[in-house]
Write an enzyme that holds these catalytic residues in place. Structure first.
Site, PDB file in Angstrom:
ATOM      1  N   ALA A  46     -16.899 -28.027   2.789  1.00  0.00           N
ATOM      2  CA  ALA A  46     -16.986 -28.048   4.372  1.00  0.00           C
ATOM      3  C   ALA A  46     -17.893 -26.764   4.465  1.00  0.00           C
ATOM      4  CB  ALA A  46     -16.018 -28.133   5.233  1.00  0.00           C
ATOM      5  N   TYR A  78       0.819  -1.195   0.082  1.00  0.00           N
ATOM      6  CA  TYR A  78       0.035   0.134  -0.025  1.00  0.00           C
ATOM      7  C   TYR A  78       0.863   1.243  -0.112  1.00  0.00           C
ATOM      8  CZ  TYR A  78      -3.530  -3.495   1.071  1.00  0.00           C
ATOM      9  OH  TYR A  78      -4.546  -4.450   1.311  1.00  0.00           O
ATOM     10  N   GLU A 119     -19.801 -29.438  -6.245  1.00  0.00           N
ATOM     11  CA  GLU A 119     -19.304 -28.244  -5.420  1.00  0.00           C
ATOM     12  C   GLU A 119     -19.483 -27.944  -4.058  1.00  0.00           C
ATOM     13  OE1 GLU A 119     -20.156 -24.743  -7.820  1.00  0.00           O
ATOM     14  OE2 GLU A 119     -19.730 -25.780  -9.493  1.00  0.00           O
ATOM     15  N   VAL A 138     -27.607 -46.591  10.953  1.00  0.00           N
ATOM     16  CA  VAL A 138     -29.003 -46.778  10.950  1.00  0.00           C
ATOM     17  C   VAL A 138     -29.678 -46.824   9.989  1.00  0.00           C
ATOM     18  CG1 VAL A 138     -29.370 -45.505  13.434  1.00  0.00           C
ATOM     19  CG2 VAL A 138     -28.911 -43.989  11.472  1.00  0.00           C
TER      20      VAL A 138
HETATM   21  P1  FAD Z   1     -19.335 -36.666   5.208  1.00  0.00           P
HETATM   22  O1  FAD Z   1     -17.933 -36.056   5.795  1.00  0.00           O
HETATM   23  O2  FAD Z   1     -18.942 -37.484   4.052  1.00  0.00           O
HETATM   24  O3  FAD Z   1     -19.942 -37.119   6.526  1.00  0.00           O
HETATM   25  C1  FAD Z   1     -20.985 -38.295   6.335  1.00  0.00           C
HETATM   26  C2  FAD Z   1     -21.121 -38.957   7.557  1.00  0.00           C
HETATM   27  O4  FAD Z   1     -22.219 -39.740   7.221  1.00  0.00           O
HETATM   28  C3  FAD Z   1     -19.922 -40.168   7.522  1.00  0.00           C
HETATM   29  O5  FAD Z   1     -19.229 -39.966   8.808  1.00  0.00           O
HETATM   30  C4  FAD Z   1     -20.463 -41.549   7.310  1.00  0.00           C
HETATM   31  O6  FAD Z   1     -19.744 -42.459   8.272  1.00  0.00           O
HETATM   32  C5  FAD Z   1     -22.037 -41.257   7.900  1.00  0.00           C
HETATM   33  N1  FAD Z   1     -22.957 -42.007   7.419  1.00  0.00           N
HETATM   34  C6  FAD Z   1     -23.344 -42.263   6.105  1.00  0.00           C
HETATM   35  N2  FAD Z   1     -24.312 -43.139   6.074  1.00  0.00           N
HETATM   36  C7  FAD Z   1     -24.554 -43.447   7.400  1.00  0.00           C
HETATM   37  C8  FAD Z   1     -25.572 -44.276   8.140  1.00  0.00           C
HETATM   38  N3  FAD Z   1     -26.814 -45.070   7.465  1.00  0.00           N
HETATM   39  N4  FAD Z   1     -25.828 -44.449   9.405  1.00  0.00           N
HETATM   40  C9  FAD Z   1     -24.799 -43.761  10.002  1.00  0.00           C
HETATM   41  N5  FAD Z   1     -23.935 -42.972   9.522  1.00  0.00           N
HETATM   42  C10 FAD Z   1     -23.853 -42.885   8.230  1.00  0.00           C
HETATM   43  N6  FAD Z   1     -13.578 -29.334   2.237  1.00  0.00           N
HETATM   44  C11 FAD Z   1     -13.286 -28.084   2.541  1.00  0.00           C
HETATM   45  O7  FAD Z   1     -14.241 -27.097   2.683  1.00  0.00           O
HETATM   46  N7  FAD Z   1     -12.182 -27.817   2.732  1.00  0.00           N
HETATM   47  C12 FAD Z   1     -11.232 -28.421   2.659  1.00  0.00           C
HETATM   48  O8  FAD Z   1      -9.723 -28.290   2.866  1.00  0.00           O
HETATM   49  C13 FAD Z   1     -11.394 -30.042   2.676  1.00  0.00           C
HETATM   50  N8  FAD Z   1     -10.393 -30.558   2.274  1.00  0.00           N
HETATM   51  C14 FAD Z   1     -10.800 -32.075   1.944  1.00  0.00           C
HETATM   52  C15 FAD Z   1      -9.843 -33.008   2.046  1.00  0.00           C
HETATM   53  C16 FAD Z   1     -10.013 -34.397   1.753  1.00  0.00           C
HETATM   54  C17 FAD Z   1      -8.969 -35.377   1.660  1.00  0.00           C
HETATM   55  C18 FAD Z   1     -11.239 -34.679   1.754  1.00  0.00           C
HETATM   56  C19 FAD Z   1     -11.770 -36.281   1.393  1.00  0.00           C
HETATM   57  C20 FAD Z   1     -12.503 -34.002   1.647  1.00  0.00           C
HETATM   58  C21 FAD Z   1     -12.092 -32.322   2.001  1.00  0.00           C
HETATM   59  N9  FAD Z   1     -13.082 -31.545   2.047  1.00  0.00           N
HETATM   60  C22 FAD Z   1     -12.758 -30.165   2.433  1.00  0.00           C
HETATM   61  C23 FAD Z   1     -14.587 -31.726   1.675  1.00  0.00           C
HETATM   62  C24 FAD Z   1     -15.103 -31.988   3.170  1.00  0.00           C
HETATM   63  O9  FAD Z   1     -14.613 -32.998   3.999  1.00  0.00           O
HETATM   64  C25 FAD Z   1     -16.585 -32.274   2.897  1.00  0.00           C
HETATM   65  O10 FAD Z   1     -17.256 -31.404   1.786  1.00  0.00           O
HETATM   66  C26 FAD Z   1     -17.472 -32.665   4.010  1.00  0.00           C
HETATM   67  O11 FAD Z   1     -17.005 -33.759   4.707  1.00  0.00           O
HETATM   68  C27 FAD Z   1     -18.941 -32.820   3.651  1.00  0.00           C
HETATM   69  O12 FAD Z   1     -19.770 -33.108   4.944  1.00  0.00           O
HETATM   70  P2  FAD Z   1     -20.959 -34.128   5.144  1.00  0.00           P
HETATM   71  O13 FAD Z   1     -21.228 -33.984   6.485  1.00  0.00           O
HETATM   72  O14 FAD Z   1     -21.967 -33.475   4.213  1.00  0.00           O
HETATM   73  O15 FAD Z   1     -20.523 -35.248   4.570  1.00  0.00           O
HETATM   74  P1  NAP Z   2     -14.186 -31.562  -7.377  1.00  0.00           P
HETATM   75  O1  NAP Z   2     -13.272 -30.433  -6.959  1.00  0.00           O
HETATM   76  O2  NAP Z   2     -15.527 -31.617  -7.981  1.00  0.00           O
HETATM   77  O3  NAP Z   2     -13.219 -32.554  -8.333  1.00  0.00           O
HETATM   78  C1  NAP Z   2     -13.610 -33.731  -8.992  1.00  0.00           C
HETATM   79  C2  NAP Z   2     -12.611 -33.871 -10.022  1.00  0.00           C
HETATM   80  O4  NAP Z   2     -12.836 -35.281 -10.758  1.00  0.00           O
HETATM   81  C3  NAP Z   2     -12.440 -32.709 -11.169  1.00  0.00           C
HETATM   82  O5  NAP Z   2     -11.090 -32.636 -11.704  1.00  0.00           O
HETATM   83  C4  NAP Z   2     -13.279 -33.343 -12.281  1.00  0.00           C
HETATM   84  O6  NAP Z   2     -12.501 -32.616 -13.441  1.00  0.00           O
HETATM   85  C5  NAP Z   2     -13.236 -34.824 -12.182  1.00  0.00           C
HETATM   86  N1  NAP Z   2     -14.181 -35.648 -12.797  1.00  0.00           N
HETATM   87  C6  NAP Z   2     -15.499 -35.260 -12.393  1.00  0.00           C
HETATM   88  N2  NAP Z   2     -16.311 -36.338 -12.769  1.00  0.00           N
HETATM   89  C7  NAP Z   2     -15.439 -37.238 -13.590  1.00  0.00           C
HETATM   90  C8  NAP Z   2     -15.559 -38.543 -14.310  1.00  0.00           C
HETATM   91  N3  NAP Z   2     -17.088 -38.910 -14.693  1.00  0.00           N
HETATM   92  N4  NAP Z   2     -14.549 -39.145 -14.648  1.00  0.00           N
HETATM   93  C9  NAP Z   2     -13.426 -38.566 -14.376  1.00  0.00           C
HETATM   94  N5  NAP Z   2     -13.087 -37.234 -13.807  1.00  0.00           N
HETATM   95  C10 NAP Z   2     -14.041 -36.829 -13.442  1.00  0.00           C
HETATM   96  O7  NAP Z   2     -14.324 -32.639  -6.092  1.00  0.00           O
HETATM   97  P2  NAP Z   2     -13.150 -33.273  -5.275  1.00  0.00           P
HETATM   98  O8  NAP Z   2     -11.819 -33.250  -5.576  1.00  0.00           O
HETATM   99  O9  NAP Z   2     -13.580 -34.762  -5.098  1.00  0.00           O
HETATM  100  O10 NAP Z   2     -13.270 -32.594  -3.927  1.00  0.00           O
HETATM  101  C11 NAP Z   2     -14.797 -32.514  -3.249  1.00  0.00           C
HETATM  102  C12 NAP Z   2     -14.951 -31.347  -2.529  1.00  0.00           C
HETATM  103  O11 NAP Z   2     -14.130 -30.990  -1.427  1.00  0.00           O
HETATM  104  C13 NAP Z   2     -14.834 -30.356  -3.367  1.00  0.00           C
HETATM  105  O12 NAP Z   2     -15.918 -29.233  -3.627  1.00  0.00           O
HETATM  106  C14 NAP Z   2     -13.767 -29.192  -2.761  1.00  0.00           C
HETATM  107  O13 NAP Z   2     -14.174 -28.031  -2.841  1.00  0.00           O
HETATM  108  C15 NAP Z   2     -13.398 -29.547  -1.554  1.00  0.00           C
HETATM  109  N6  NAP Z   2     -12.071 -29.735  -0.873  1.00  0.00           N
HETATM  110  C16 NAP Z   2     -11.551 -28.777  -0.738  1.00  0.00           C
HETATM  111  C17 NAP Z   2     -10.011 -28.544  -0.660  1.00  0.00           C
HETATM  112  C18 NAP Z   2      -9.619 -27.336  -0.382  1.00  0.00           C
HETATM  113  O14 NAP Z   2      -8.466 -27.316  -0.037  1.00  0.00           O
HETATM  114  N7  NAP Z   2     -10.116 -26.249  -0.258  1.00  0.00           N
HETATM  115  C19 NAP Z   2      -9.480 -29.976  -0.581  1.00  0.00           C
HETATM  116  C20 NAP Z   2      -9.989 -30.924  -0.891  1.00  0.00           C
HETATM  117  C21 NAP Z   2     -11.199 -31.209  -1.073  1.00  0.00           C
HETATM  118  P3  NAP Z   2     -12.797 -33.006 -14.960  1.00  0.00           P
HETATM  119  O15 NAP Z   2     -14.186 -33.057 -15.100  1.00  0.00           O
HETATM  120  O16 NAP Z   2     -12.249 -31.673 -15.856  1.00  0.00           O
HETATM  121  O17 NAP Z   2     -11.908 -34.317 -15.151  1.00  0.00           O
END
Ligand code: FAD
Ligand code: NAP
Ligand code: SF4
Length: 678
Positions: free
Chosen positions: A664, A170, A661, A453
């Site tokens: 968390a 700035y 899309e 459940v």
């Molecule tokens: P989930 O987290 O999938 O939770 C669903 C829960 O329901 C599970 O614990 C499952 O065991 C339970 N369940 C399902 N069916 C049943 C049943 N019948 N009875 C009892 N329990 C059940 N998001 C971000 O915003 N920022 C990030 O940096 C980010 N990083 C990520 C990194 C990784 C590696 C991953 C995998 C995800 C990341 N995400 C991130 C995405 C984020 O974790 C998800 O969007 C979020 O967890 C979705 O929340 P949810 O509660 O809808 O589902």
């Molecule tokens: P995502 O961001 O929607 O990415 C899915 C990937 O899979 C894309 O690269 C997509 O791109 C590809 N894809 C989709 N359909 C496909 C198909 N039928 N065959 C092959 N490739 C396909 O979802 P995600 O990586 O699973 O993450 C889930 C959510 O967690 C996201 O919304 C993300 O915001 C969140 N998350 C956030 C962070 C963070 O650091 N902020 C980290 C992890 C997760 P193409 O279609 O171009 O191949």
């Protein structure tokens, strides 16, 4: 109170001579967008008052420009504008007259959002919209007068002080650095001349507001810019602004153009505090440190080491307005910790289209509309799924007085956060899980783990409401060979349930694809846990403090012995849809580890030879041992559909509601808003 003995330095008052801070916790400046919003001052009043109630000692507002040419939005230069701030200062002082609130004066210089922007020299910033107009001698005098006028208006509005931002690219900082100050008159050239503008601004502000008003100067203690400030210049600047009348010096570690992350979740906690400590030993006024200080113990450690007099926590106060109060009462395990994701705060601020808030606390900046009020009619609620959506719903509903039973099929709460927390650099996700574990206890939620459940159980349970938060199912692309032994779903890759070979193709380059690439190329300690590793990886030299603090030598990034391809079908640049303020850090790290990012991929088949594709129409075989599938997700709604079929009302939240899309931020926001209304 317990915290006063556990955190003696944090809760020690600070005597500034003419006034006293009740403790050493500062809520640092953040632009929330409320500064310009309709009804924004009333909302700001509620926002800051809630933080004042939460025990913070001093608050600094978002930035206000002293004039039109310095603006990014909000301005304070007239008595009419000052009058609008009254509601804010009065709200904070009504909570506790001991809480200080200071207005930040932010003259954006070359980064201002106007063609009339000004700077010492017409040097365009890489991230600015306009080439700034070079200031004349009279123009410089006008800017200094405008700073002083803005401070006078702040005083008139009832603030306890001002913070002058002299860093980050700035206006003031562009006078300090040769790269942006090419002048040959008395405002440029030798250091004494480049320093003059900062000195004059502070001097004139002090002369205008008198002795009994807090003047904080934010100094570029380590600007992370090649050719930035040398350490002896930082010290000289600190001494100069002290002599000119600053009551407090706040250390800043940022220049918006700099390619070094300073607040993202991959930055270790309190990584920069040692620099503040060095400056503190050179100046006589109290010194503030900041960046990735998100829990009271981190603040206490910094203060007890003598690295600072005051600790600034900005985003942590978005995440939990009661952070300080909870520390004081020995309830630190109830703190909703900022995980430094930037997803709902900085990303929204830079995007400009969405209101700044917080991923873990959707009430932040929505205090006047999103209220968790006690219910007059408690219900029996079943929440199925203890991922972020289910946890947020259960916590808010139970806090309001509903009787909540929370089921999860897994042996621990957290859902996909249990995967996220395993990714190096995402260790803070453990804190969110700790917070929810504690909320389950505090609000008496009946937690049933290891319980998958079904509709029968829910129907038999006689619940008034059923919330289906069952999350997602990973998508499995239907291509030939998807059942091959070398194909590994991302969940198995992250949990280490299947071996990963030396040559890896990652199918899908969304957030999870990037996280998996980080995990499989990682080697050695997590940089987020180790300041030396972090410094090496980003070319920072904390010991010798070269100009800007950065060495200019190539980054030294350790990598696992693997060849990794990160693939997507889209033809736009890989990683383009990652977080606005953090995506570049992930791309930079993976590039440094030689991960090859390929777009325009059409997947054809998987066999012993590897992954057969067409890339931009040309056949290409990726000769890999492992194909990790990170191809997005679909909602897991079987339970909901079964309940619907039986005529049992249920509400979908989180990934179960919509997987496209999903993140968390959306899961917690949606669940909290629904639970606020039930
Ligand atoms: P989930 O987290 O999938 O939770 C669903 C829960 O329901 C599970 O614990 C499952 O065991 C339970 N369940 C399902 N069916 C049943 C049943 N019948 N009875 C009892 N329990 C059940 N998001 C971000 O915003 N920022 C990030 O940096 C980010 N990083 C990520 C990194 C990784 C590696 C991953 C995998 C995800 C990341 N995400 C991130 C995405 C984020 O974790 C998800 O969007 C979020 O967890 C979705 O929340 P949810 O509660 O809808 O589902
Ligand atoms: P995502 O961001 O929607 O990415 C899915 C990937 O899979 C894309 O690269 C997509 O791109 C590809 N894809 C989709 N359909 C496909 C198909 N039928 N065959 C092959 N490739 C396909 O979802 P995600 O990586 O699973 O993450 C889930 C959510 O967690 C996201 O919304 C993300 O915001 C969140 N998350 C956030 C962070 C963070 O650091 N902020 C980290 C992890 C997760 P193409 O279609 O171009 O191949
Ligand atoms: Fe912290 Fe993320 Fe909330 Fe921003 S959105 S305050 S970084 S937890």
């Amino acid at each position: 109170m317990i915290g006063h003995t556990r955190y003696p330095h944090l809760f020690a008052p600070l005597d500034l001579g003419f006034t006293r801070l009740k403790n050493r916790a500062l809520m640092g400046s953040m632009h929330t967008g409320l500064e310009e919003a309709e009804g924004g001052f009333e909302r700001m009043a509620a926002f800051f008052a809630e933080r004042a109630r939460g025990g913070v000692g001093m608050i600094i507002t978002g930035g206000f420009s002293p004039n039109e040419e310095g603006g990014l939005g909000a301005k304070l230069s007239t008595p009419e504008e000052a009058a609008r701030h009254r509601v804010v200062t009065e709200a904070v002082h009504a909570v506790d007259p001991q809480v200080k609130i200071c207005l930040q004066i932010l003259h954006a210089g070359a980064l201002a959002d106007t063609a009339a922007c000004v700077a010492p020299s017409p040097v365009k910033s890489r991230i600015g919209r306009f080439t700034p107009n070079e200031l004349t001698e009279e123009g410089i005098e006008k800017q200094i007068a405008d700073f002083a006028n803005c401070a006078a208006m702040a005083q008139q509005a009832g603030y306890d002080g001002v913070e002058i931002i002299g860093s980050a690219g700035y206006l003031i900082s562009t006078f300090l650095v040769e790269r942006t100050n090419r002048r040959t008159d008395r405002w440029g050239g030798p250091w004494e001349n480049r320093l003059r503008f900062a000195q004059e601004v502070v001097k004139r502000v002090r002369a205008t507001v008198g002795p009994n008003f807090i003047v904080v100067f934010r100094i570029p203690a380590m600007d992370m810019l090649e050719g930035g400030l040398a350490w002896d210049e930082v010290v000289s600047l600190g001494k100069a602004v002290e002599a000119a009348g600053a009551s407090i010096i706040s250390t800043h570690f940022c220049w918006h153009e700099s390619p070094v992350p300073t607040i993202a979740t991959m930055v270790p906690r309190a990584a920069f505090a040692s620099v503040t400590g060095r400056l503190r030993r050179e100046v006589g006024v109290p010194v503030i440190t900041s960046n990735r200080i998100n829990m009271p113990q981190v603040a206490e450690d910094v203060l007890s080491r003598g690295d600072a007099d005051i600790v600034s926590m900005a985003r942590p106060m978005l995440a939990d307005p009661e952070l300080v109060l909870k520390a004081a009462q020995g309830r630190e395990d109830e703190i909703n910790t900022c995980i430094a994701c930037n997803q709902a705060c900085l990303d929204h601020a830079f995007d400009g289209r969405q209101q700044v808030t917080c991923l873990v606390n959707p009430r932040a900046c929505f205090e006047t509309e999103l209220k968790y009020l006690p219910t007059a009619a408690p219900k029996r609620i079943a929440v199925v799924g203890a991922g972020p959506a289910g946890l947020a719903y259960a916590t808010v509903a139970a806090q309001r007085g509903h009787r909540v039973t929370l089921f999860d099929a897994a042996s621990e709460i957290g859902g996909q956060f249990n995967l996220a927390k395993r990714v190096p650099g995402k260790e803070e996700f453990h804190e969110t899980l700790r917070y929810y574990r504690k909320m389950i206890e505090v609000h008496g939620i009946d937690l049933r783990l290891n319980t998958r459940v079904d509709a029968d159980a829910l129907q038999a349970g006689g619940f008034d409401e059923v919330i289906v938060a069952t999350g997602i199912t990973p998508r499995q692309p239907q291509i030939e060979g998807i059942g091959h032994a070398k194909v590994v779903p991302y969940i198995d890759a992250i949990l280490g349930r299947k071996p990963i070979g030396r040559r890896v193709a990652i199918m899908g380059a969304g957030g999870i694809g990037f996280d998996v690439a980080e995990l499989v190329t990682h080697s050695g300690p997590s940089a987020a846990q180790d300041i030396d590793t972090f410094a090496r990886e980003w070319g920072i030299d904390f010991q010798n403090h070269p100009r800007g603090g950065v060495t200019g030598v190539p980054r030294q990034v350790a990598a696992a012995d693997r060849t990794v391809y990160l693939l997507q079908r889209k033809t736009d640049p890989v990683g383009r849809h990652l977080g606005r303020t953090t995506g570049w850090t992930h791309r930079a790290t993976l590039s440094a580890r030689q991960v090859q990012m390929v777009n325009g991929v059409e997947y054809l088949r998987i066999d012993d030879a590897g992954l057969h594709t067409r890339v931009h129409g040309e056949p290409r075989l990726f000769e890999v041992d492992t194909v990790i599938v990170c191809a997005g997700q679909t909602p897991q709604r079987a339970l909901h559909d079964e309940l619907q079929a039986r005529g049992v009302k249920s509400t979908l939240v989180g990934g179960a509601f919509e997987a496209a899309e999903l993140d968390a931020k959306r899961a917690i926001n949606q669940a909290s808003r629904l639970a606020a209304e039930v």
